[in-house]
Design a protein around this motif. Sequence first.
Motif, PDB file in Angstrom:
ATOM      1  N   LEU A  48       0.839  -1.198   0.000  1.00 21.97           N
ATOM      2  CA  LEU A  48       0.000   0.000   0.000  1.00 21.97           C
ATOM      3  C   LEU A  48       0.882   1.259   0.000  1.00 21.97           C
ATOM      4  O   LEU A  48       0.665   2.177  -0.796  1.00 21.97           O
ATOM      5  CB  LEU A  48      -0.912  -0.034   1.234  1.00 21.97           C
ATOM      6  N   PHE A  49       1.890   1.268   0.841  1.00 19.49           N
ATOM      7  CA  PHE A  49       2.780   2.437   0.916  1.00 19.49           C
ATOM      8  C   PHE A  49       3.672   2.545  -0.319  1.00 19.49           C
ATOM      9  O   PHE A  49       4.020   3.652  -0.740  1.00 19.49           O
ATOM     10  CB  PHE A  49       3.618   2.417   2.201  1.00 19.49           C
ATOM     11  N   ARG A  50       4.004   1.421  -0.917  1.00 19.08           N
ATOM     12  CA  ARG A  50       4.780   1.460  -2.156  1.00 19.08           C
ATOM     13  C   ARG A  50       3.970   2.131  -3.265  1.00 19.08           C
ATOM     14  O   ARG A  50       4.500   2.895  -4.067  1.00 19.08           O
ATOM     15  CB  ARG A  50       5.172   0.043  -2.568  1.00 19.08           C
ATOM     16  N   LEU A  51       2.662   1.861  -3.301  1.00 19.56           N
ATOM     17  CA  LEU A  51       1.800   2.452  -4.335  1.00 19.56           C
ATOM     18  C   LEU A  51       1.506   3.925  -4.086  1.00 19.56           C
ATOM     19  O   LEU A  51       1.461   4.721  -5.021  1.00 19.56           O
ATOM     20  CB  LEU A  51       0.463   1.713  -4.407  1.00 19.56           C
ATOM     21  N   PHE A  52       1.265   4.292  -2.813  1.00 20.13           N
ATOM     22  CA  PHE A  52       0.754   5.627  -2.517  1.00 20.13           C
ATOM     23  C   PHE A  52       1.694   6.517  -1.717  1.00 20.13           C
ATOM     24  O   PHE A  52       1.441   7.710  -1.607  1.00 20.13           O
ATOM     25  CB  PHE A  52      -0.602   5.512  -1.798  1.00 20.13           C
ATOM     26  N   GLY A  53       2.735   5.980  -1.160  1.00 23.27           N
ATOM     27  CA  GLY A  53       3.688   6.794  -0.417  1.00 23.27           C
ATOM     28  C   GLY A  53       3.312   6.991   1.032  1.00 23.27           C
ATOM     29  O   GLY A  53       3.916   6.397   1.912  1.00 23.27           O
ATOM     30  N   THR A  54       2.319   7.807   1.279  1.00 22.88           N
ATOM     31  CA  THR A  54       1.902   8.107   2.645  1.00 22.88           C
ATOM     32  C   THR A  54       0.404   7.885   2.793  1.00 22.88           C
ATOM     33  O   THR A  54      -0.322   7.780   1.800  1.00 22.88           O
ATOM     34  CB  THR A  54       2.204   9.577   3.015  1.00 22.88           C
ATOM     35  N   LYS A  55      -0.048   7.861   4.039  1.00 22.90           N
ATOM     36  CA  LYS A  55      -1.484   7.749   4.288  1.00 22.90           C
ATOM     37  C   LYS A  55      -2.215   8.945   3.693  1.00 22.90           C
ATOM     38  O   LYS A  55      -3.274   8.791   3.080  1.00 22.90           O
ATOM     39  CB  LYS A  55      -1.773   7.626   5.786  1.00 22.90           C
ATOM     40  N   ALA A  56      -1.649  10.127   3.843  1.00 24.23           N
ATOM     41  CA  ALA A  56      -2.284  11.331   3.289  1.00 24.23           C
ATOM     42  C   ALA A  56      -2.410  11.231   1.767  1.00 24.23           C
ATOM     43  O   ALA A  56      -3.449  11.579   1.197  1.00 24.23           O
ATOM     44  CB  ALA A  56      -1.498  12.581   3.682  1.00 24.23           C
ATOM     45  N   ASP A  57      -1.360  10.725   1.115  1.00 21.77           N
ATOM     46  CA  ASP A  57      -1.419  10.547  -0.345  1.00 21.77           C
ATOM     47  C   ASP A  57      -2.492   9.531  -0.739  1.00 21.77           C
ATOM     48  O   ASP A  57      -3.171   9.696  -1.753  1.00 21.77           O
ATOM     49  CB  ASP A  57      -0.066  10.110  -0.889  1.00 21.77           C
ATOM     50  N   LEU A  58      -2.645   8.487   0.051  1.00 23.70           N
ATOM     51  CA  LEU A  58      -3.677   7.490  -0.195  1.00 23.70           C
ATOM     52  C   LEU A  58      -5.069   8.110  -0.045  1.00 23.70           C
ATOM     53  O   LEU A  58      -5.950   7.893  -0.884  1.00 23.70           O
ATOM     54  CB  LEU A  58      -3.519   6.304   0.763  1.00 23.70           C
ATOM     55  N   ILE A  59      -5.268   8.900   0.993  1.00 23.27           N
ATOM     56  CA  ILE A  59      -6.568   9.541   1.214  1.00 23.27           C
ATOM     57  C   ILE A  59      -6.866  10.523   0.082  1.00 23.27           C
ATOM     58  O   ILE A  59      -7.992  10.573  -0.426  1.00 23.27           O
ATOM     59  CB  ILE A  59      -6.620  10.237   2.595  1.00 23.27           C
ATOM     60  N   VAL A  60      -5.884  11.283  -0.328  1.00 22.42           N
ATOM     61  CA  VAL A  60      -6.065  12.204  -1.456  1.00 22.42           C
ATOM     62  C   VAL A  60      -6.466  11.417  -2.703  1.00 22.42           C
ATOM     63  O   VAL A  60      -7.402  11.810  -3.427  1.00 22.42           O
ATOM     64  CB  VAL A  60      -4.792  13.047  -1.697  1.00 22.42           C
ATOM     65  N   ALA A  61      -5.807  10.307  -2.962  1.00 26.86           N
ATOM     66  CA  ALA A  61      -6.149   9.481  -4.123  1.00 26.86           C
ATOM     67  C   ALA A  61      -7.567   8.921  -4.001  1.00 26.86           C
ATOM     68  O   ALA A  61      -8.296   8.836  -4.997  1.00 26.86           O
ATOM     69  CB  ALA A  61      -5.132   8.351  -4.285  1.00 26.86           C
ATOM     70  N   ALA A  62      -7.986   8.560  -2.796  1.00 26.48           N
ATOM     71  CA  ALA A  62      -9.341   8.051  -2.577  1.00 26.48           C
ATOM     72  C   ALA A  62     -10.375   9.147  -2.827  1.00 26.48           C
ATOM     73  O   ALA A  62     -11.432   8.890  -3.425  1.00 26.48           O
ATOM     74  CB  ALA A  62      -9.474   7.499  -1.161  1.00 26.48           C
ATOM     75  N   ILE A  63     -10.083  10.360  -2.393  1.00 29.54           N
ATOM     76  CA  ILE A  63     -10.986  11.491  -2.633  1.00 29.54           C
ATOM     77  C   ILE A  63     -11.099  11.750  -4.134  1.00 29.54           C
ATOM     78  O   ILE A  63     -12.201  11.955  -4.670  1.00 29.54           O
ATOM     79  CB  ILE A  63     -10.507  12.751  -1.884  1.00 29.54           C
ATOM     80  N   GLU A  64      -9.979  11.711  -4.822  1.00 29.86           N
ATOM     81  CA  GLU A  64      -9.997  11.910  -6.280  1.00 29.86           C
ATOM     82  C   GLU A  64     -10.767  10.788  -6.971  1.00 29.86           C
ATOM     83  O   GLU A  64     -11.530  11.033  -7.909  1.00 29.86           O
ATOM     84  CB  GLU A  64      -8.568  11.990  -6.814  1.00 29.86           C
ATOM     85  N   HIS A  65     -10.598   9.562  -6.501  1.00 33.09           N
ATOM     86  CA  HIS A  65     -11.315   8.410  -7.043  1.00 33.09           C
ATOM     87  C   HIS A  65     -12.820   8.599  -6.859  1.00 33.09           C
ATOM     88  O   HIS A  65     -13.610   8.372  -7.785  1.00 33.09           O
ATOM     89  CB  HIS A  65     -10.824   7.139  -6.346  1.00 33.09           C
ATOM     90  N   GLN A  66     -13.224   9.026  -5.682  1.00 31.03           N
ATOM     91  CA  GLN A  66     -14.645   9.247  -5.392  1.00 31.03           C
ATOM     92  C   GLN A  66     -15.201  10.348  -6.285  1.00 31.03           C
ATOM     93  O   GLN A  66     -16.294  10.225  -6.831  1.00 31.03           O
ATOM     94  CB  GLN A  66     -14.826   9.593  -3.905  1.00 31.03           C
ATOM     95  N   THR A  67     -14.456  11.416  -6.484  1.00 24.86           N
ATOM     96  CA  THR A  67     -14.904  12.520  -7.326  1.00 24.86           C
ATOM     97  C   THR A  67     -15.042  12.076  -8.776  1.00 24.86           C
ATOM     98  O   THR A  67     -16.025  12.414  -9.447  1.00 24.86           O
ATOM     99  CB  THR A  67     -13.920  13.707  -7.223  1.00 24.86           C
TER     100      THR A  67
END
Length: 180
Positions: A48-67
Amino acid sequence: MATGKRMKAADRKVLILEAAMEEYGRSGMHATSTEVIADRAGVSQPYLFRLFGTKADLIVAAIEHQTTHLRETFRTAVESRPADTSAFEAMAAAYLTLMADDVSSLRCQLHTWAAASDPAVKDVAQRTYREIWANVAELSGGTADEVRDFMAQGMLLTIVSSLDLMDLFGDPLAVVKEKF
């Protein structure tokens, strides 16, 4: 889900984003557990961290995915609507279906708006809300006042739905037909 086939990386990434939306929607930015997200998505935490870097980056990606999902939902609704249905009505009906079928999407939106002052979320919250606003304007061809009113009704609908107080709103489609 053991099918004997390896999952494509893009499909695995979607699973992770959907798991992140679910957890973020349930717990908010700081209480979201990357361990739970990884477990829900069936991947390791290091992956998970290899794909997204940080938890914040993962959450940002999830928000973008939802949008992206919301914008695609609106576009599909407008493009496939009956001739006697306005774009606003089609988007409202699609949003109601989305809210009923995808609670994590609704909760993700609410946490994003609530956390908009958090530096990790602020930019993506502003940008994605602007994207939704522009999408509604483009798809509807409505005036600035109509788009603002539609977005305001949507925000109110999101709040009363999340509080299970839809009786306060009345019939959302009737409201849209009357206003737009």
